[in-house]
Structures are given as C-alpha cells and as structure tokens.
Design a protein around this motif. Structure first.
Motif, short mmCIF file in Angstrom:
data_model
loop_
_atom_site.label_atom_id
_atom_site.label_comp_id
_atom_site.label_asym_id
_atom_site.label_seq_id
_atom_site.Cartn_x
_atom_site.Cartn_y
_atom_site.Cartn_z
N ALA A 50 -28.11 14.81 -15.85
CA ALA A 50 -29.20 15.13 -16.78
C ALA A 50 -28.67 15.91 -17.97
O ALA A 50 -29.02 15.62 -19.12
N LEU A 51 -27.84 16.90 -17.71
CA LEU A 51 -27.27 17.69 -18.81
C LEU A 51 -26.45 16.81 -19.75
O LEU A 51 -26.50 16.97 -20.98
N LYS A 52 -25.71 15.85 -19.20
CA LYS A 52 -24.92 14.95 -20.04
C LYS A 52 -25.82 14.19 -21.00
O LYS A 52 -25.53 14.11 -22.20
N TYR A 53 -26.93 13.66 -20.49
CA TYR A 53 -27.81 12.88 -21.35
C TYR A 53 -28.58 13.74 -22.34
O TYR A 53 -29.04 13.23 -23.37
N PHE A 54 -28.71 15.01 -22.05
CA PHE A 54 -29.32 15.93 -23.02
C PHE A 54 -28.28 16.52 -23.96
O PHE A 54 -28.57 17.41 -24.75
N GLY A 55 -27.03 16.03 -23.86
CA GLY A 55 -25.97 16.47 -24.77
C GLY A 55 -25.40 17.82 -24.44
O GLY A 55 -24.90 18.53 -25.32
N ALA A 56 -25.44 18.22 -23.16
CA ALA A 56 -24.97 19.54 -22.77
C ALA A 56 -24.10 19.44 -21.51
O ALA A 56 -23.71 18.34 -21.10
N ALA A 57 -23.79 20.58 -20.92
CA ALA A 57 -22.92 20.63 -19.74
C ALA A 57 -23.32 21.84 -18.90
O ALA A 57 -24.06 22.72 -19.36
#
Length: 278
Positions: A50-57
C-alpha cells in the motif's frame, strides 16, 4: 521506489501514508490495524505494498525487510505468521511476494517455497493465491495444468464462473488464476460483460448474498479487468465507492463505515493505481 503516482496526490494521501507508517511495530513488522497488539506477515506485506502505491515506504524499511526474513521457517520451507512461529499456507504465499516486493534475494527461498506451496495448495482459494506467488517469482507451478483443469470444471458455458450476484467476483477470481497459471480465457468478451454487469448500485462489487460492496471483491474484479487490458465502464462510480471507504484517521476500511486496516488501504491503493493507468 518507482511507482506510477496516484491521481490527486495531496493531504488526503499524506494522511493515509501516516496512518500506515504508524502501524509499523517495534519489531519492524506491521499491525493489521490500530487495535491489533502484534504485527504479522500478511499485514506487513499489505502495508508495504500500500505504501508503495501511495509513493511512500515504511518508516524503517530495513527492519521491515528483516522482519519478513525472520518469518521464514527453513525446516519446513514455508513462512510463519510471525518470526519463530510454525509455517502455514497463507503466510508462505504472501511471504514470498513480500520477498520479491522488497527486492530481497529470492535465492535462499525459491526452491523451498515452490515445493511447500505446490504440495499444500488444495482448495481453489489456495490455488488462486499460489498462482499469484508463482507469478511474483516468474515461475510456473509444477501442477499448473492440473489446476487449470480443475478451474475449467467450474466454468460456465459462456466463459464466466459462479452465478447470480456472485458472478462478477467468482469470474474475476477465476480469470486471474487462469491467466497467472498460463491458461487462456474462454470467451473474454462475455467475461468483460459479466464483470461490468456485476457493478452494484453503490459503485462497487460485492460478495454473493450481500447487499453492499467491499474493496476485497472490487480488487478481484478490477484485477481481472487489468489482466484483460480493460477498464470497468463505471470507473468514476467505483472511485466514489472507494472514497466512501476512507475514514477520518486517513485509512480505508474494506467497506464504507468499517474500521481502517492495512488490507483496505492496499485494496484502495492498487485499484486506484489500475484505474489511473493509461
């Protein structure tokens, strides 16, 4: 971490990122939601994605990777729900996907996990999840042809699966498994018509015997659209449904009014990602 940005990045997505990052526990794994006391491997995989698709980590990516690796049980060749636990089917299926997603070398795990999953996948749901795991590894399951034959027994004459208000979910689930196993989809035009027809009045897709929709079913259906290189006709209605699943804490529930959890966030993120793709 390169991803295609979600449409309308802004304060709302920042709040979702913060919600997810705050679920990372001291051991490096993620809790399933704010009420959970302990982290687990499926929640960690869903949160990372989910974080990857929201552009985060994750706040601490290295401890997150270490947590996943600690869940591997070398003796059985599978992954456990938590470090030091006994291996079981679902953690093994999602654990190897986490290894791939986190760009950890798969060499120490691949052969053992392939054997574990191939021997333990019995039900359709297990076969469906196993197909996703093998796809992540870039390998074809040894029993792929036998599983395709089993799935074909469930197929309706027009190429769809299931019946009545469960038709879209069952069809989406089976079509994705068939494609991941290297099979051919029978009557793809009929399949797409059935998927579109299954969109409900609330804008989403749902389980058989239920009035409302849920993000987990939406995920299965929209993944089928994605794998068939198509988009749902009611994409904007689906976006509106997803927006109603968002809560004041920044997270997403699996349905409107449901508490936020990592699964809801992952489903919302990846569905919006697919809808945004050109």
């Amino acid at each position: 971490m390169a991803v295609v940005p979600l449409r309308a990045q802004g304060e709302a997505h920042k709040a979702t990122i913060a919600y997810l990052q705050n679920l990372q526990a001291d051991d490096g794994g993620f809790r399933a939601d704010a009420r959970a006391q302990r982290s687990d491997l499926p929640a960690t995989t869903a949160a990372f994605r989910a974080l990857k698709y929201f552009g985060a980590a994750p706040r601490d990516p290295e401890r997150c990777r270490a947590y996943v690796q600690k869940c591997f049980d070398k003796a059985s060749g599978g992954f456990a729900l938590r470090p030091g636990g006994q291996a079981s089917y679902r953690p093994t299926a999602v654990g190897i996907m986490a290894i791939v997603d986190m760009k950890i070398s798969t060499e120490p795990y691949t052969d053992a996990v392939i054997k574990y999953l191939d021997e333990n996948a019995k039900t359709f749901e297990e076969i469906r999840l196993t197909a996703a795991s093998f796809e992540a590894l870039g390998r074809r399951p040894p029993h792929a042809d036998a599983w395709l034959a089993e799935i074909a027994k469930r197929r309706n004459a027009d190429g769809t699966y299931g019946k009545e208000d469960g038709l879209a979910r069952d069809t989406g689930s089976a079509v994705c498994a068939v494609l991941r196993l290297g099979g051919q989809v029978a009557h793809p035009d009929n399949v797409l018509r059935a998927l579109n027809a299954g969109q409900r009045s609330d804008g989403g897709f749902g389980k058989a015997g239920t009035e409302g929709s849920d993000l987990e079913t939406c995920y299965r259906v929209v993944r089928a659209f994605h794998m068939l290189k198509a988009k749902p006709r009611g994409a904007e209605r689906l976006r509106a449904f997803i927006a109603r699943c968002r809560n004041d804490d920044g997270g997403y529930g699996v349905a409107p009014g449901q508490p936020s959890n990592v699964s809801g966030c992952y489903f919302a993120a990846i569905i919006m990602h697919w809808l945004d793709e050109k």
